[in-house]
Design a protein around this motif. Structure first.
Motif, PDB file in Angstrom:
ATOM      1  N   ALA A 209       0.828  -1.209   0.000  1.00 21.28           N
ATOM      2  CA  ALA A 209       0.000   0.000   0.000  1.00 21.28           C
ATOM      3  C   ALA A 209       0.863   1.259   0.000  1.00 21.28           C
ATOM      4  N   GLU A 210       1.984   1.212   0.685  1.00 24.37           N
ATOM      5  CA  GLU A 210       2.911   2.356   0.663  1.00 24.37           C
ATOM      6  C   GLU A 210       3.414   2.602  -0.753  1.00 24.37           C
ATOM      7  N   ALA A 211       3.758   1.544  -1.458  1.00 25.91           N
ATOM      8  CA  ALA A 211       4.206   1.692  -2.842  1.00 25.91           C
ATOM      9  C   ALA A 211       3.069   2.194  -3.723  1.00 25.91           C
ATOM     10  N   ALA A 212       1.874   1.676  -3.512  1.00 26.33           N
ATOM     11  CA  ALA A 212       0.730   2.066  -4.329  1.00 26.33           C
ATOM     12  C   ALA A 212       0.421   3.550  -4.194  1.00 26.33           C
ATOM     13  N   ALA A 213       0.633   4.087  -3.013  1.00 25.12           N
ATOM     14  CA  ALA A 213       0.304   5.491  -2.762  1.00 25.12           C
ATOM     15  C   ALA A 213       1.138   6.446  -3.603  1.00 25.12           C
ATOM     16  N   THR A 214       2.236   5.982  -4.163  1.00 26.84           N
ATOM     17  CA  THR A 214       3.096   6.851  -4.976  1.00 26.84           C
ATOM     18  C   THR A 214       2.664   6.891  -6.431  1.00 26.84           C
ATOM     19  N   LEU A 215       1.684   6.088  -6.807  1.00 31.22           N
ATOM     20  CA  LEU A 215       1.262   6.018  -8.206  1.00 31.22           C
ATOM     21  C   LEU A 215       0.058   6.931  -8.446  1.00 31.22           C
ATOM     22  N   PRO A 216       0.113   7.781  -9.437  1.00 36.25           N
ATOM     23  CA  PRO A 216      -0.946   8.780  -9.640  1.00 36.25           C
ATOM     24  C   PRO A 216      -2.292   8.211 -10.076  1.00 36.25           C
ATOM     25  N   ASP A 217      -2.298   7.009 -10.653  1.00 39.22           N
ATOM     26  CA  ASP A 217      -3.543   6.453 -11.192  1.00 39.22           C
ATOM     27  C   ASP A 217      -3.963   5.172 -10.492  1.00 39.22           C
ATOM     28  N   ILE A 218      -3.524   4.990  -9.253  1.00 34.99           N
ATOM     29  CA  ILE A 218      -3.769   3.725  -8.569  1.00 34.99           C
ATOM     30  C   ILE A 218      -5.274   3.476  -8.406  1.00 34.99           C
ATOM     31  N   ALA A 219      -5.692   2.265  -8.780  1.00 37.08           N
ATOM     32  CA  ALA A 219      -7.102   1.884  -8.683  1.00 37.08           C
ATOM     33  C   ALA A 219      -7.293   0.518  -8.034  1.00 37.08           C
ATOM     34  N   PHE A 220      -6.234  -0.325  -8.031  1.00 37.10           N
ATOM     35  CA  PHE A 220      -6.370  -1.624  -7.366  1.00 37.10           C
ATOM     36  C   PHE A 220      -5.051  -2.049  -6.749  1.00 37.10           C
ATOM     37  N   LEU A 221      -5.196  -2.814  -5.676  1.00 38.15           N
ATOM     38  CA  LEU A 221      -4.051  -3.379  -4.962  1.00 38.15           C
ATOM     39  C   LEU A 221      -4.267  -4.880  -4.898  1.00 38.15           C
ATOM     40  N   ASP A 222      -3.294  -5.643  -5.387  1.00 36.96           N
ATOM     41  CA  ASP A 222      -3.420  -7.097  -5.534  1.00 36.96           C
ATOM     42  C   ASP A 222      -2.419  -7.776  -4.614  1.00 36.96           C
ATOM     43  N   ALA A 223      -2.934  -8.436  -3.577  1.00 39.62           N
ATOM     44  CA  ALA A 223      -2.081  -9.104  -2.595  1.00 39.62           C
ATOM     45  C   ALA A 223      -2.109 -10.598  -2.837  1.00 39.62           C
ATOM     46  N   GLY A 224      -1.083 -11.129  -3.468  1.00 40.72           N
ATOM     47  CA  GLY A 224      -0.979 -12.557  -3.726  1.00 40.72           C
ATOM     48  C   GLY A 224      -0.235 -13.241  -2.594  1.00 40.72           C
ATOM     49  N   GLY A 225      -0.870 -14.210  -1.999  1.00 40.12           N
ATOM     50  CA  GLY A 225      -0.225 -14.952  -0.918  1.00 40.12           C
ATOM     51  C   GLY A 225      -1.204 -15.953  -0.353  1.00 40.12           C
ATOM     52  N   GLY A 226      -0.851 -17.221  -0.380  1.00 40.51           N
ATOM     53  CA  GLY A 226      -1.788 -18.260   0.022  1.00 40.51           C
ATOM     54  C   GLY A 226      -2.005 -18.295   1.523  1.00 40.51           C
ATOM     55  N   PHE A 227      -3.264 -18.267   1.937  1.00 40.51           N
ATOM     56  CA  PHE A 227      -3.587 -18.414   3.353  1.00 40.51           C
ATOM     57  C   PHE A 227      -3.159 -19.799   3.827  1.00 40.51           C
ATOM     58  N   GLY A 228      -2.730 -19.881   5.070  1.00 43.26           N
ATOM     59  CA  GLY A 228      -2.268 -21.143   5.607  1.00 43.26           C
ATOM     60  C   GLY A 228      -3.353 -22.206   5.617  1.00 43.26           C
ATOM     61  N   VAL A 229      -3.004 -23.406   5.157  1.00 47.50           N
ATOM     62  CA  VAL A 229      -3.909 -24.560   5.187  1.00 47.50           C
ATOM     63  C   VAL A 229      -3.497 -25.414   6.383  1.00 47.50           C
ATOM     64  N   ALA A 230      -4.352 -25.473   7.385  1.00 49.41           N
ATOM     65  CA  ALA A 230      -3.962 -26.068   8.663  1.00 49.41           C
ATOM     66  C   ALA A 230      -3.992 -27.585   8.614  1.00 49.41           C
ATOM     67  N   MET A 231      -2.944 -28.199   9.123  1.00 55.04           N
ATOM     68  CA  MET A 231      -2.954 -29.629   9.381  1.00 55.04           C
ATOM     69  C   MET A 231      -3.837 -29.908  10.588  1.00 55.04           C
ATOM     70  N   PRO A 232      -4.273 -31.178  10.763  1.00 54.02           N
ATOM     71  CA  PRO A 232      -5.091 -31.499  11.939  1.00 54.02           C
ATOM     72  C   PRO A 232      -4.401 -31.074  13.232  1.00 54.02           C
ATOM     73  N   ASP A 233      -5.202 -30.540  14.137  1.00 48.42           N
ATOM     74  CA  ASP A 233      -4.726 -30.108  15.458  1.00 48.42           C
ATOM     75  C   ASP A 233      -3.811 -28.889  15.394  1.00 48.42           C
ATOM     76  N   LYS A 234      -3.770 -28.198  14.256  1.00 55.13           N
ATOM     77  CA  LYS A 234      -2.998 -26.965  14.144  1.00 55.13           C
ATOM     78  C   LYS A 234      -3.958 -25.784  14.016  1.00 55.13           C
ATOM     79  N   PRO A 235      -3.537 -24.572  14.403  1.00 58.17           N
ATOM     80  CA  PRO A 235      -4.441 -23.417  14.327  1.00 58.17           C
ATOM     81  C   PRO A 235      -4.828 -23.088  12.896  1.00 58.17           C
ATOM     82  N   GLU A 236      -6.073 -22.693  12.708  1.00 59.43           N
ATOM     83  CA  GLU A 236      -6.544 -22.242  11.410  1.00 59.43           C
ATOM     84  C   GLU A 236      -6.041 -20.833  11.133  1.00 59.43           C
ATOM     85  N   PHE A 237      -6.096 -20.432   9.870  1.00 62.64           N
ATOM     86  CA  PHE A 237      -5.709 -19.075   9.493  1.00 62.64           C
ATOM     87  C   PHE A 237      -6.571 -18.069  10.256  1.00 62.64           C
TER      88      PHE A 237
END
Length: 412
Positions: A209-237
């Motif tokens: 978002a800090e980088a996006a704020a420097t762009l004069p025509d910013i209209a979307f921010l795309d955050a790619g990153g897979g949410f954690g998939v919990a193994m049994p007995d492990k905390p969920e995302f």
């Protein structure tokens, strides 16, 4: 593994009976995809309290047309990085304006094709911005991949060897190149990693978002990153922490730029992992003093996450029909493939009751980055795929597909 309370025991929980019936008795390793589970995941992500969000599923995680179609029906988009997957999405009925094409080192034909279709494009360098302007002509909005950090474990860190995207200090040059060719840089994109916890992902979005704020025509921010998939007995995302953090950074960005900004969310493997199950048959058992080797009719060529990520790939594993109260063997179990490749392990050092020849093992979290990675390496039989859509799906009516046949190379 995500199980229902009634069904068939697998030693780690219970699977719906229709899923188990679809995966057993085939004589070959079999993937089963339960679209009801995928639909539930899509609804879960849709319900996240984030304003102006759009959800994109990465076709590289699972490019099965019926999986893509299910994502389409949920109103979500598809993230692609090849012309082949672009065509898969279009063939599955995904509208071009719900496809995001983000690749590195795009060639002219890719750029021209995306521009002609009206597909949103995310470019990877200042030079690619200029090239897109030459190939596609003026008047297009584009996105730009920005390298603001990579998540390692639970830490967001800079990686000088990370090859993707432009640095934040290169953004002015990218804006100049876009203006020279009549383009608008409307969005920024970063990929932060896979199987992530919430806290460092929020930190990465803050940097983006800090980088996006420097762009004069910013209209979307795309955050790619897979949410954690919990193994049994492990905390969920932790979705509560995630949504609070994302909202705060988006609101700050919108105040700075004075307009609404769309948030593009790419949940990665999380969206499809739990809809898929991989069934294999035990064909041999070797008991050693300190471990047990369990031989199966599969291989890492057709269940490739343990091959690609030997130190990180985790899949719940159980024995179909085994009493859940059966204690695990005292020795660690190594589940092996049927080749002479020394690293042909589907799982290493897991705890299971002692398997027997003829048992069926099932691996959970197999709906993402499994079938899409299948390779001809080792030359073993291709697995079958079965698509189910709820308990009423009769096994006899399911679609069984030779997974490698669809990619067979023909020569004339």
């Amino acid at each position: 593994m995500s199980m229902l309370s009634d069904g068939v025991s697998t030693g780690v929980g219970r699977l719906p009976a229709h899923v188990v019936a679809a995966g057993t008795g085939k004589g070959r390793p079999t993937y089963v995809y339960d679209l009801a589970a995928l639909r539930a995941r899509c609804a879960e992500i849709s319900a996240l309290p984030l304003p102006r969000k759009r959800v994109y599923f990465a076709s590289m995680a699972n490019d099965h047309p019926q999986v893509i179609g299910c994502v389409r029906d949920a109103g979500h988009g598809v993230f692609v990085n090849s012309r082949s997957h672009l065509q898969t999405a279009l063939n599955a009925g995904v509208p071009p304006d719900r496809v995001l094409y983000a690749s590195s080192n795009m060639v002219d034909e890719e750029m021209r094709h995306c521009a002609d279709l009206g597909v949103r494009v995310v470019l990877d360098s200042v030079a690619q911005v200029g090239r897109f302007g030459v190939v596609a002509g003026p008047g297009h909005e584009i996105g730009l991949r920005v390298s603001v950090g990579f998540i390692d474990g639970a830490t967001l860190r800079d990686d000088p060897g990370y090859r993707f995207g432009v640095r934040p200090d290169e953004l002015p040059a990218a804006v100049a190149a876009a203006r020279e060719h009549g383009l608008l840089i409307a969005g920024v994109h970063s990929y932060f990693g896979t199987n992530l916890p919430a806290a460092p992902l929020i930190d990465g979005i803050e940097r983006l978002a800090e980088a996006a704020a420097t762009l004069p025509d910013i209209a979307f921010l795309d955050a790619g990153g897979g949410f954690g998939v919990a193994m049994p007995d492990k905390p969920e995302f932790d979705f509560d922490t995630y949504t609070r953090g994302v909202r705060a950074h988006l609101e700050r960005l919108e105040r700075r730029v004075g307009r609404a900004v769309e948030f593009v969310l790419e949940p990665g493997r999380y969206l499809a992992a739990n809809c898929g199950h991989f069934f294999v048959t035990v064909v041999d058992v070797k008991e050693r003093a300190d471990r047990v080797f369990v031989g199966t009719n599969a291989s890492v060529a057709v269940f490739p996450r343990p091959l690609m990520y030997p130190d990180r790939a985790e899949h719940p594993c159980g024995i179909v029909g085994r009493d859940p109260l059966d204690p695990p063997d005292e020795r660690p179990v190594y589940v092996c493939g049927s080749s002479t490749y020394s690293q042909d392990f589907l799982a290493r050092g897991i705890r299971l009751p002692l398997p027997q020849i003829g048992d069926t093992l099932v691996f959970g979290h197999a709906g993402a980055y499994c079938r899409s990675m299948v390779t001809r390496f080792l030359g073993k039989d291709a697995p079958l795929e079965v698509i189910l859509d709820g308990p009423s799906s009769a096994v006899s009516a399911t679609a069984e597909v030779d997974l490698l046949a669809k990619t067979a190379v023909t020569t004339s």
